[in-house]
Design a protein around this motif. Structure first.
Motif, PDB file in Angstrom:
ATOM      1  N   ARG A  30      37.016  47.244  53.582  1.00 53.21           N
ATOM      2  CA  ARG A  30      38.379  47.343  53.088  1.00 53.21           C
ATOM      3  C   ARG A  30      38.763  46.111  52.282  1.00 53.21           C
ATOM      4  NH1 ARG A  30      41.157  49.051  58.698  1.00 53.21           N
ATOM      5  NH2 ARG A  30      39.532  47.661  59.381  1.00 53.21           N
ATOM      6  N   THR A  31      38.426  44.932  52.811  1.00 53.87           N
ATOM      7  CA  THR A  31      38.762  43.697  52.105  1.00 53.87           C
ATOM      8  C   THR A  31      37.991  43.593  50.801  1.00 53.87           C
ATOM      9  OG1 THR A  31      39.163  42.611  54.235  1.00 53.87           O
ATOM     10  CG2 THR A  31      38.878  41.200  52.322  1.00 53.87           C
ATOM     11  N   LYS A  32      36.704  43.916  50.832  1.00 52.89           N
ATOM     12  CA  LYS A  32      35.889  43.834  49.616  1.00 52.89           C
ATOM     13  C   LYS A  32      36.402  44.780  48.540  1.00 52.89           C
ATOM     14  CE  LYS A  32      31.556  42.398  51.813  1.00 52.89           C
ATOM     15  NZ  LYS A  32      30.155  42.786  52.095  1.00 52.89           N
ATOM     16  N   LEU A  33      36.703  46.025  48.926  1.00 52.97           N
ATOM     17  CA  LEU A  33      37.201  46.986  47.945  1.00 52.97           C
ATOM     18  C   LEU A  33      38.545  46.544  47.380  1.00 52.97           C
ATOM     19  CD1 LEU A  33      36.271  50.419  49.578  1.00 52.97           C
ATOM     20  CD2 LEU A  33      35.208  49.330  47.613  1.00 52.97           C
ATOM     21  N   THR A  34      39.410  46.001  48.260  1.00 54.36           N
ATOM     22  CA  THR A  34      40.716  45.532  47.787  1.00 54.36           C
ATOM     23  C   THR A  34      40.558  44.375  46.814  1.00 54.36           C
ATOM     24  OG1 THR A  34      41.723  46.195  49.907  1.00 54.36           O
ATOM     25  CG2 THR A  34      42.966  44.680  48.524  1.00 54.36           C
ATOM     26  N   LEU A  35      39.653  43.432  47.118  1.00 54.56           N
ATOM     27  CA  LEU A  35      39.436  42.299  46.230  1.00 54.56           C
ATOM     28  C   LEU A  35      38.840  42.742  44.890  1.00 54.56           C
ATOM     29  CD1 LEU A  35      38.098  39.595  48.730  1.00 54.56           C
ATOM     30  CD2 LEU A  35      40.353  39.726  47.667  1.00 54.56           C
ATOM     31  N   TRP A  36      37.890  43.662  44.943  1.00 58.22           N
ATOM     32  CA  TRP A  36      37.342  44.188  43.693  1.00 58.22           C
ATOM     33  C   TRP A  36      38.421  44.897  42.883  1.00 58.22           C
ATOM     34  CZ3 TRP A  36      33.133  43.090  41.144  1.00 58.22           C
ATOM     35  CH2 TRP A  36      32.022  42.603  41.815  1.00 58.22           C
ATOM     36  N   TYR A  37      39.242  45.664  43.577  1.00 53.15           N
ATOM     37  CA  TYR A  37      40.331  46.378  42.912  1.00 53.15           C
ATOM     38  C   TYR A  37      41.305  45.398  42.270  1.00 53.15           C
ATOM     39  CZ  TYR A  37      44.837  48.831  42.756  1.00 53.15           C
ATOM     40  OH  TYR A  37      46.048  49.335  42.370  1.00 53.15           O
ATOM     41  N   LEU A  38      41.676  44.329  43.010  1.00 53.23           N
ATOM     42  CA  LEU A  38      42.598  43.332  42.478  1.00 53.23           C
ATOM     43  C   LEU A  38      41.970  42.558  41.316  1.00 53.23           C
ATOM     44  CD1 LEU A  38      44.349  41.827  45.631  1.00 53.23           C
ATOM     45  CD2 LEU A  38      45.318  43.301  43.888  1.00 53.23           C
ATOM     46  N   SER A  39      40.699  42.230  41.426  1.00 60.85           N
ATOM     47  CA  SER A  39      40.027  41.517  40.338  1.00 60.85           C
ATOM     48  C   SER A  39      40.031  42.340  39.058  1.00 60.85           C
ATOM     49  CB  SER A  39      38.585  41.187  40.742  1.00 60.85           C
ATOM     50  OG  SER A  39      38.554  40.372  41.892  1.00 60.85           O
ATOM     51  N   LEU A  40      39.696  43.612  39.188  1.00 59.79           N
ATOM     52  CA  LEU A  40      39.699  44.487  38.018  1.00 59.79           C
ATOM     53  C   LEU A  40      41.111  44.641  37.462  1.00 59.79           C
ATOM     54  CD1 LEU A  40      38.156  46.381  36.149  1.00 59.79           C
ATOM     55  CD2 LEU A  40      38.521  48.219  37.802  1.00 59.79           C
ATOM     56  N   LEU A  41      42.082  44.813  38.369  1.00 57.59           N
ATOM     57  CA  LEU A  41      43.469  44.967  37.924  1.00 57.59           C
ATOM     58  C   LEU A  41      43.969  43.690  37.251  1.00 57.59           C
ATOM     59  CD1 LEU A  41      45.884  46.877  37.869  1.00 57.59           C
ATOM     60  CD2 LEU A  41      46.602  45.946  40.078  1.00 57.59           C
ATOM     61  N   THR A  42      43.567  42.518  37.778  1.00 56.36           N
ATOM     62  CA  THR A  42      43.959  41.252  37.161  1.00 56.36           C
ATOM     63  C   THR A  42      43.424  41.151  35.743  1.00 56.36           C
ATOM     64  OG1 THR A  42      43.988  40.167  39.330  1.00 56.36           O
ATOM     65  CG2 THR A  42      43.848  38.749  37.385  1.00 56.36           C
ATOM     66  N   LEU A  43      42.166  41.529  35.551  1.00 58.32           N
ATOM     67  CA  LEU A  43      41.583  41.513  34.210  1.00 58.32           C
ATOM     68  C   LEU A  43      42.327  42.465  33.279  1.00 58.32           C
ATOM     69  CD1 LEU A  43      37.756  41.426  35.028  1.00 58.32           C
ATOM     70  CD2 LEU A  43      39.181  39.552  34.192  1.00 58.32           C
ATOM     71  N   VAL A  44      42.680  43.636  33.787  1.00 59.51           N
ATOM     72  CA  VAL A  44      43.398  44.612  32.957  1.00 59.51           C
ATOM     73  C   VAL A  44      44.773  44.085  32.576  1.00 59.51           C
ATOM     74  CG1 VAL A  44      44.423  46.913  32.940  1.00 59.51           C
ATOM     75  CG2 VAL A  44      42.136  46.588  33.876  1.00 59.51           C
ATOM     76  N   ILE A  45      45.507  43.543  33.586  1.00 61.75           N
ATOM     77  CA  ILE A  45      46.851  43.032  33.305  1.00 61.75           C
ATOM     78  C   ILE A  45      46.782  41.836  32.359  1.00 61.75           C
ATOM     79  CG2 ILE A  45      48.853  41.896  34.352  1.00 61.75           C
ATOM     80  CD1 ILE A  45      48.449  43.614  36.810  1.00 61.75           C
ATOM     81  N   ALA A  46      45.822  40.935  32.602  1.00 66.78           N
ATOM     82  CA  ALA A  46      45.686  39.771  31.731  1.00 66.78           C
ATOM     83  C   ALA A  46      45.346  40.195  30.308  1.00 66.78           C
ATOM     84  CB  ALA A  46      44.614  38.830  32.279  1.00 66.78           C
ATOM     85  N   GLY A  47      44.427  41.126  30.186  1.00 67.44           N
ATOM     86  CA  GLY A  47      44.077  41.617  28.854  1.00 67.44           C
ATOM     87  C   GLY A  47      45.249  42.288  28.168  1.00 67.44           C
TER      88      GLY A  47
END
Length: 464
Positions: free
Chosen positions: A6-23
């Motif tokens: 759960r933690t790993k999937l959430t972190l991967w999800y947040l990392s991807l979302l951070t890249l999308v929002i930053a972009g």
């Protein structure tokens, strides 16, 4: 904590979302700035055209006979456009007139039409445009303060940072609960699976939705449990049946030995009879053990398959010659009629055992003074060689026909074992024959069975 899915999937999800929002933020910021710059450039050009057109119109209507420099200065003073100060410079770089905001401004040495300059504490975007009045050439400078645009840019950065952080926090909370809910079926299945013991393999995992990936995983695990349960049950039955089959000859051996040792004055003929019984039972036990060992090695994949080119009718004829010794004891005749066969790739020793087991079974259950008929022929399309073995026994009941290839299964379990049989008499002969057929991609079938006898057919595919 970080080992949790759960933690790993959430972190991967947040990392991807951070890249999308930053972009998205960078692209949106750049597009906004470029749009503002283009808009400001257009407004500067429009203001410059307005000033020049008014100056030309004033020159054409001039009644005071003003010089060009005086006319330029008057227009700079009279034409006031909000937030757009003017300056007019001669081609030699001398200021002819300038709004108060541009007093002391340094000209652009590079000569580009659009540039930024600092005047006092303010920064301006400056646009230059050349024009002529008569024979005099001038450069019009139109400026606009960048304070408002800089404030808007800074505001955009703050808005993007705050909104991005808010989106990430909300997404982290929502993503965690979404991932937790998504893997909840896996957690439930793991709890159920941890409670399944080798003694309780009948328990199956609960599958909530058999159409998604988790449901298919549960179905695969349940299928695996089915196979394990079947294998364990077969193994337990195998051990129980083997123990039962070995118990009888062991009891006979022990009983005969005890009888032989009970009296010292027994005639030699009695000892000879007891030794004969001990010898026959030891042979029977050896055959059972040999068949068990063969099946165990087959299950473990330890029997090596040595394929070579051979002729099936020769293997069948050799097995018939060997079994005639056993058939003669019951006065049973074996008739053999085999058509010529094309070469076949197979293991000679295994194929010989297959036919010996089938022929032994046919002789064992045929009536005395009867006939066993063996026939073989090539199919019309020449793709299958079919061997039929017909006995003259009592037939196999309908309820038993699906079980005859199971290990240790005998239709008549009370039947007396035949002395000299090639198989153990423990219900293993057909099982071994069926396994040998499988490894040769062949098939054994009970094609018919009645009170007049049964017919077993073995079909071998012939590869062209």
């Amino acid at each position: 904590m970080f080992s949790s899915i759960r933690t790993k999937l959430t972190l991967w999800y947040l990392s991807l979302l951070t890249l999308v929002i930053a972009g998205f933020g960078v692209v949106a910021y750049e597009l906004t700035i470029r749009t503002l710059d283009r808009d400001l450039h257009s407004r500067l050009e429009a203001t410059a055209r307005l000033f020049i057109s008014d100056l030309v119109a004033d020159r054409d209507e001039d009644d005071e006979n003003l010089s060009h420099d005086e006319m330029v200065a008057r227009n700079v003073d009279e034409l006031q456009v909000h937030d757009f100060p003017f300056a007019v410079v001669s081609k030699t770089g001398n200021f002819k007139a300038a709004s108060n905001d541009l007093q002391g401004m340094e000209l652009n040495p590079a000569g580009v039409p659009l540039w930024d300059v600092s005047v006092g504490n303010d920064r301006y975007r400056v646009f230059e445009s050349e024009f002529t009045l008569g024979n005099d050439k001038y450069v019009l400078v139109v400026a606009h303060s960048l304070a408002e645009q800089t404030g808007l840019e800074n505001g955009l950065i703050v808005v993007f940072l705050i909104s991005g952080a808010a989106v990430l926090i909300i997404s982290a909370i929502g993503g965690y609960f979404l991932v937790r809910r998504s893997i909840e079926p896996i957690v439930a299945m793991s709890r159920e699976a941890s409670g399944i013991s080798p003694d309780e393999l009948r328990t199956r995992l609960t599958v909530r939705n058999d159409r998604d990936e988790v449901g298919r995983l549960g179905m695969i695990i349940n299928s695996l449990l089915d196979r394990l349960s079947s294998s364990l049950e077969q193994q337990r039955r195998f051990v129980a049946d083997a123990s039962h089959e070995l118990r009888t000859p062991l009891a006979i051996l022990r009983g005969e030995a005890e009888v032989a040792l009970a009296h010292n004055d027994r005639p030699a003929e009695d000892y000879r009879t007891s030794l004969g019984i001990l010898h026959d039972e030891s042979i029977h036990m050896a055959k059972i053990v040999d068949d068990l060992f063969t099946l165990a090695r087959a299950d473990a994949g330890q029997i090596q398959f040595h394929a070579k080119s051979l002729y099936l009718e020769e293997i069948v004829e050799e097995a018939v010659r060997s079994i005639r010794v056993l058939a003669a004891k019951k006065d049973i005749t074996i008739e053999c009629a085999l058509e010529h066969c094309v070469p076949y790739e197979g293991d000679e020793s295994l194929l010989r055992r297959l036919f010996l087991n089938l022929l032994d079974n046919a002789v064992k259950y045929s009536r005395p003074h009867s006939t066993v008929i063996v026939s073989g022929k090539l199919s019309v399309d020449k793709r299958v060689y079919l061997v039929n073995i017909a006995d003259s026994g009592l037939g196999i009941p309908e309820s038993d026909r699906d079980k005859i290839f199971e290990r240790f299964y005998r239709v008549d379990k009370a039947r007396t074992r035949e002395d000299g049989a090639f198989t153990s008499g423990a219900g293993l002969g057909l099982s071994i024959a069926n396994w040998i057929a499988d490894v040769h991609s062949a098939e054994i079938r009970l094609t018919s069975s009645s009170e007049s006898g049964s017919i077993f057919a073995v079909s071998f595919p012939i590869l062209s």
